[in-house]
Design a protein around this motif. Structure first.
Motif, PDB file in Angstrom:
ATOM      1  N   ASN A 165      44.745  45.433  37.385  1.00  0.00           N
ATOM      2  CA  ASN A 165      44.143  45.460  36.047  1.00  0.00           C
ATOM      3  C   ASN A 165      44.714  44.329  35.200  1.00  0.00           C
ATOM      4  O   ASN A 165      45.179  44.536  34.065  1.00  0.00           O
ATOM      5  N   ALA A 166      44.666  43.133  35.765  1.00  0.00           N
ATOM      6  CA  ALA A 166      45.256  41.965  35.111  1.00  0.00           C
ATOM      7  C   ALA A 166      44.319  40.772  35.262  1.00  0.00           C
ATOM      8  O   ALA A 166      44.538  39.906  36.120  1.00  0.00           O
ATOM      9  N   PRO A 167      43.258  40.689  34.446  1.00  0.00           N
ATOM     10  CA  PRO A 167      42.274  39.614  34.624  1.00  0.00           C
ATOM     11  C   PRO A 167      42.821  38.220  34.353  1.00  0.00           C
ATOM     12  O   PRO A 167      42.450  37.266  35.040  1.00  0.00           O
ATOM     13  N   LEU A 168      43.695  38.062  33.365  1.00  0.00           N
ATOM     14  CA  LEU A 168      44.247  36.732  33.081  1.00  0.00           C
ATOM     15  C   LEU A 168      45.150  36.266  34.215  1.00  0.00           C
ATOM     16  O   LEU A 168      45.100  35.104  34.633  1.00  0.00           O
ATOM     17  N   ASP A 198      37.917  43.876  36.472  1.00  0.00           N
ATOM     18  CA  ASP A 198      38.817  44.731  35.685  1.00  0.00           C
ATOM     19  C   ASP A 198      38.045  45.865  35.021  1.00  0.00           C
ATOM     20  O   ASP A 198      38.512  47.016  34.984  1.00  0.00           O
ATOM     21  N   LEU A 199      36.873  45.567  34.503  1.00  0.00           N
ATOM     22  CA  LEU A 199      36.055  46.612  33.863  1.00  0.00           C
ATOM     23  C   LEU A 199      35.677  47.701  34.865  1.00  0.00           C
ATOM     24  O   LEU A 199      35.705  48.896  34.550  1.00  0.00           O
ATOM     25  N   VAL A 200      35.325  47.300  36.066  1.00  0.00           N
ATOM     26  CA  VAL A 200      34.996  48.280  37.107  1.00  0.00           C
ATOM     27  C   VAL A 200      36.222  49.105  37.454  1.00  0.00           C
ATOM     28  O   VAL A 200      36.169  50.341  37.551  1.00  0.00           O
ATOM     29  N   SER A 201      37.363  48.431  37.635  1.00  0.00           N
ATOM     30  CA  SER A 201      38.593  49.130  38.011  1.00  0.00           C
ATOM     31  C   SER A 201      39.047  50.110  36.935  1.00  0.00           C
ATOM     32  O   SER A 201      39.553  51.196  37.243  1.00  0.00           O
ATOM     33  N   LEU A 202      38.885  49.730  35.672  1.00  0.00           N
ATOM     34  CA  LEU A 202      39.286  50.624  34.571  1.00  0.00           C
ATOM     35  C   LEU A 202      38.509  51.925  34.596  1.00  0.00           C
ATOM     36  O   LEU A 202      39.015  52.971  34.168  1.00  0.00           O
ATOM     37  N   ASN A 203      37.277  51.883  35.086  1.00  0.00           N
ATOM     38  CA  ASN A 203      36.493  53.115  35.192  1.00  0.00           C
ATOM     39  C   ASN A 203      37.038  54.043  36.266  1.00  0.00           C
ATOM     40  O   ASN A 203      36.790  55.250  36.226  1.00  0.00           O
ATOM     41  N   ILE A 377      54.400  35.286  34.538  1.00  0.00           N
ATOM     42  CA  ILE A 377      54.504  35.655  33.121  1.00  0.00           C
ATOM     43  C   ILE A 377      53.303  36.470  32.675  1.00  0.00           C
ATOM     44  O   ILE A 377      53.428  37.535  32.059  1.00  0.00           O
ATOM     45  N   LEU A 378      52.099  35.979  33.001  1.00  0.00           N
ATOM     46  CA  LEU A 378      50.887  36.695  32.602  1.00  0.00           C
ATOM     47  C   LEU A 378      50.767  38.047  33.291  1.00  0.00           C
ATOM     48  O   LEU A 378      50.352  39.040  32.685  1.00  0.00           O
ATOM     49  N   LEU A 379      51.139  38.084  34.572  1.00  0.00           N
ATOM     50  CA  LEU A 379      51.006  39.318  35.338  1.00  0.00           C
ATOM     51  C   LEU A 379      51.854  40.432  34.738  1.00  0.00           C
ATOM     52  O   LEU A 379      51.367  41.547  34.507  1.00  0.00           O
ATOM     53  N   ILE A 380      53.117  40.157  34.475  1.00  0.00           N
ATOM     54  CA  ILE A 380      53.992  41.187  33.932  1.00  0.00           C
ATOM     55  C   ILE A 380      53.577  41.551  32.511  1.00  0.00           C
ATOM     56  O   ILE A 380      53.627  42.723  32.114  1.00  0.00           O
ATOM     57  N   THR A 381      53.124  40.571  31.739  1.00  0.00           N
ATOM     58  CA  THR A 381      52.648  40.858  30.385  1.00  0.00           C
ATOM     59  C   THR A 381      51.479  41.837  30.416  1.00  0.00           C
ATOM     60  O   THR A 381      51.436  42.818  29.657  1.00  0.00           O
TER      61      THR A 381
END
Length: 510
Positions: A165-168, A198-203, A377-381
Motif C-alpha cells: 500500500n505504497a504507491p509513491l 493501491d486503490l484496489v488493495s485498500l478495498n 525513505i518513501l517506503l517507510i514513510t
C-alpha cells in the motif's frame, strides 16, 4: 485558412493504460497477499497447537509441497527467488519470458512457499506478478519495444504498491532500482498504475498502513549522532547480508541436490523452528508490528536477529519463489531495536526514542543493501503512515548507503541479475578469450560509471582489478585510473573490441 495544431494525447493514453494495468495487477497481488496471510495464520495456529498427528501431517504436506514447487521451478526457472532481477534483465533486454507461464506458477508457488512460514517476502514476487500482468497487457495489444517496456515497468510499480500500500515507493522503486530511467512517460504510467493498484488493495485490507508504528516523541536534532552510528552499523551489517546472500548458492551446491529440489531443505527446517518460535515465522510483518506493543530486552533481540538472519539466508538461498524485501526491513527493525535498547541500557538514549530508531533502521538497512535510498525513505514513510521522519530517514539511509558503497557493495538485485545473465552472455561467445586493459588518468572511463559506457556488443566486462582487490562490476561501479579491466569476447572480434575500449581507457593525447 490555418489548420489547428493537433493535440498530442500520448501521455493521456499511457496514463489510462497505467490505470488499467494497475487495477488488474492490484487485484492479482491483493489476492496473492490475502492467500499468503490466511495460509500463514493457519500454519501458526497448527504450530501453536501441536499434536503428533499434526506434526506428521505438516512433514508430509511440506515434502509434497516442496516437490510440487520443484516441478514448477524446473518448468520455469525464472520464477525462483524474488523475481526483481529477472524484471531488470527483461527491461535491459538481457532476458525475456512467457508472461502467463510466469504469472500462474509464481502465484501458486509463492503462496505455498511464503505461506508455509519461510522467512521470505511477498513483495518481490508481487513485483514480478505485476510486471507479468503489464507484459500480458502489452502482448495482447501487440506492443513492442519502448511501449512494452513501459507497460512491464508500470506493472512492477503496481505490484509493490499493492503489496505494501505504497504507491509513491512503488513508482520510485521502478525508476531508481528497476528501470533506471526518469522519463516523464515512464514515471507517469508507473504512478497511475501504482495508484490504481493501491486503490484496489485498500478495498481488500483497509486504510491502516501496513506497518503502523507510532512513536511518542520526535527525536531532537542534538541526538542525531545516534542516527550516524546506527547508519554505520546498518551499512556494515548490510554488506554482510549481501555477501552471505550471494554465497548461498555455493553453500547449497554442497548438498548435491538439483537446484529445484533444494527448496525442500528450508521447508523441512522451518518445522522445528515453527514449533519453537511460531511468532517469528513469515516475512516479518508481525514481528515488526509486535514492537509497537512491546520491545524485547537486549539478548532476546540479539537472538531474534541471529535466527532471522540465518534462516533468511537458508530460505532465500534455496531458490524458492519468495523475496528479501520484507525480511530486510524486519532485520533492519531488529537491528534498530538492538542498538536502541543497548544505548538505553548504557544510559545514552532515553527509552522513548527506541521506537524512532526501529522505524529509521528499516529504511537504512534497505538503503544499504538495495542501494535505493529514495525508495527506502518513501517506503517507510508510506508504510508507517507519518511524514515527520523524512530528515532522520534521509540521514540514516544516506549514511548506510555511503558505508556500503565505500566497502564496494553492489546493489543486491543488480548483483543477482549479473549471475542470471552471465551464463547466457558467455554462451553467446563461440570461442571466448579474455584480455586485460588498464585505465589511465584522464581517460574517458576515468571516474565514469560502468553503465555510462556503451560496451561493444561482443564484449563482457567480467572483473575489475583495483590493486589487490578484485571486484565484480555492476552498473553503478565507478571506474578509476589504475583499474585493470578484465574483458571477455569472441576470438573473432577480439581485435575490434580491444580497439574500441582502448580509445576510452587510454590517456587523451596532449
Amino acid at each position: 485558412m490555418q489548420r489547428k495544431k493537433s493535440h498530442d494525447n500520448t501521455r493521456f493514453k499511457f496514463i489510462i493504460t497505467g490505470l488499467v494495468i494497475g487495477a488488474a495487477a492490484g487485484f492479482v497481488v491483493a489476492l496473492f497477499r490475502l492467500l499468503i496471510e490466511k495460509l500463514l495464520d493457519f500454519m501458526k495456529y497448527l504450530y501453536m497447537h501441536p499434536t503428533p498427528q499434526i506434526i506428521i501431517g505438516i512433514v508430509i504436506v511440506s515434502i509434497i509441497a516442496g516437490l510440487f514447487i520443484a516441478l514448477l521451478v524446473k518448468q520455469q526457472p525464472n520464477i525462483s527467488g524474488s523475481g526483481i532481477p529477472q524484471i531488470e534483465g527483461q527491461l535491459h533486454g538481457d532476458l525475456d519470458f512467457n508472461w502467463w507461464a510466469i504469472l500462474w506458477r509464481k502465484f501458486v508457488a509463492g503462496v505455498i512457499g511464503i505461506g508455509s512460514g519461510l522467512f521470505l517476502g511477498r513483495e518481490g514476487p508481487s513485483i514480478q506478478l505485476g510486471s507479468a500482468v503489464g507484459q500480458g497487457f502489452a502482448d495482447v495489444r501487440g506492443k513492442s519495444g519502448a511501449d512494452r517496456r513501459v507497460m512491464i515497468a508500470s506493472g512492477a510499480a503496481a505490484g509493490l504498491s499493492a503489496a505494501f500500500n505504497a504507491p509513491l515507493a512503488g513508482t520510485m522503486f521502478v525508476l531508481e532500482e528497476v528501470y533506471h530511467n526518469f522519463s516523464p512517460l515512464v514515471w507517469m504510467t508507473s504512478l497511475a498504475s501504482a495508484v490504481a493498484a493501491d486503490l484496489v488493495s485498500l478495498n481488500f485490507f483497509g486504510l491502516t498502513p501496513v506497518l503502523h508504528l507510532v512513536y511518542l516523541k520526535t527525536m531532537p536534532v542534538y541526538m542525531y549522532w545516534h542516527i550516524i552510528l546506527l547508519g554505520i552499523l546498518l551499512g556494515l551489517l548490510g554488506m554482510l547480508y549481501s555477501k552471505c546472500t550471494l554465497a548461498m548458492p555455493r553453500v547449497y551446491a554442497l548438498t548435491h541436490l538439483s537446484r529445484p529440489l533444494q527448496g525442500l531443505i528450508p521447508l523441512l527446517l522451518v518445522i522445528p523452528l515453527g514449533l519453537a518460535v511460531p511468532d517469528l515465522l513469515g516475512g516479518g510483518n508481525s514481528v515488526i508490528l509486535s514492537f509497537g506493543a512491546h520491545v524485547p530486552l537486549l539478548w532476546p533481540l540479539i537472538w531474534m536477529f541471529v535466527i532471522r538472519f540465518v534462516f533468511s539466508m537458508i530460505s532465500y538461498g534455496s531458490g524458492l519463489p519468495g523475496g528479501i524485501f520484507l525480511p530486510i526491513l524486519t532485520l533492519g527493525a531488529v537491528i534498530g531495536g538492538v542498538y536502541g535498547v543497548f544505548m538505553a541500557d548504557m544510559g545514552l538514549l532515553p527509552r522513548v526514542y527506541i521506537m524512532n530508531l526501529i522505524i529509521f533502521a528499516m529504511a537504512g538497512y534497505f538503503a544499504g543493501i538495495g542501494k535505493a535510498p529514495f525508495t527506502a525513505i518513501l517506503l517507510i514513510t508510506e508504510m508507517v503512515g507519518s511524514i515527520k521522519n523524512l530528515l532522520p530517514l534521509a540521514l540514516l539511509s544516506l549514511t548506510a548507503f555511503t558505508v556500503t558503497d565505500l566497502l564496494g557493495g553492489a546493489p543486491i538485485y543488480e548483483a543477482l541479475l549479473s549471475r542470471l545473465v552471465l551464463p547466457n552472455q558467455l554462451g553467446r561467445l563461440h570461442q571466448p578469450v579474455r584480455f586485460e586493459l588498464p585505465i589511465f588518468a584522464g581517460a574517458t572511463l576515468d571516474s565514469a560509471q560502468v553503465r555510462d559506457f556503451q560496451w561493444p556488443t561482443d564484449s563482457l566486462l567480467v572483473e575489475i582489478r583495483r590493486g589487490d582487490d578484485r571486484r565484480i562490476p555492476h552498473g553503478d561501479t565507478v571506474l578509476r585510473a589504475g583499474d585493470t579491466l578484465v574483458i571477455m569476447t569472441d576470438e573473432r572480434h577480439q581485435r575490434d573490441v580491444r580497439k574500441v575500449i582502448e580509445k576510452v581507457a587510454e590517456a587523451p593525447e596532449t
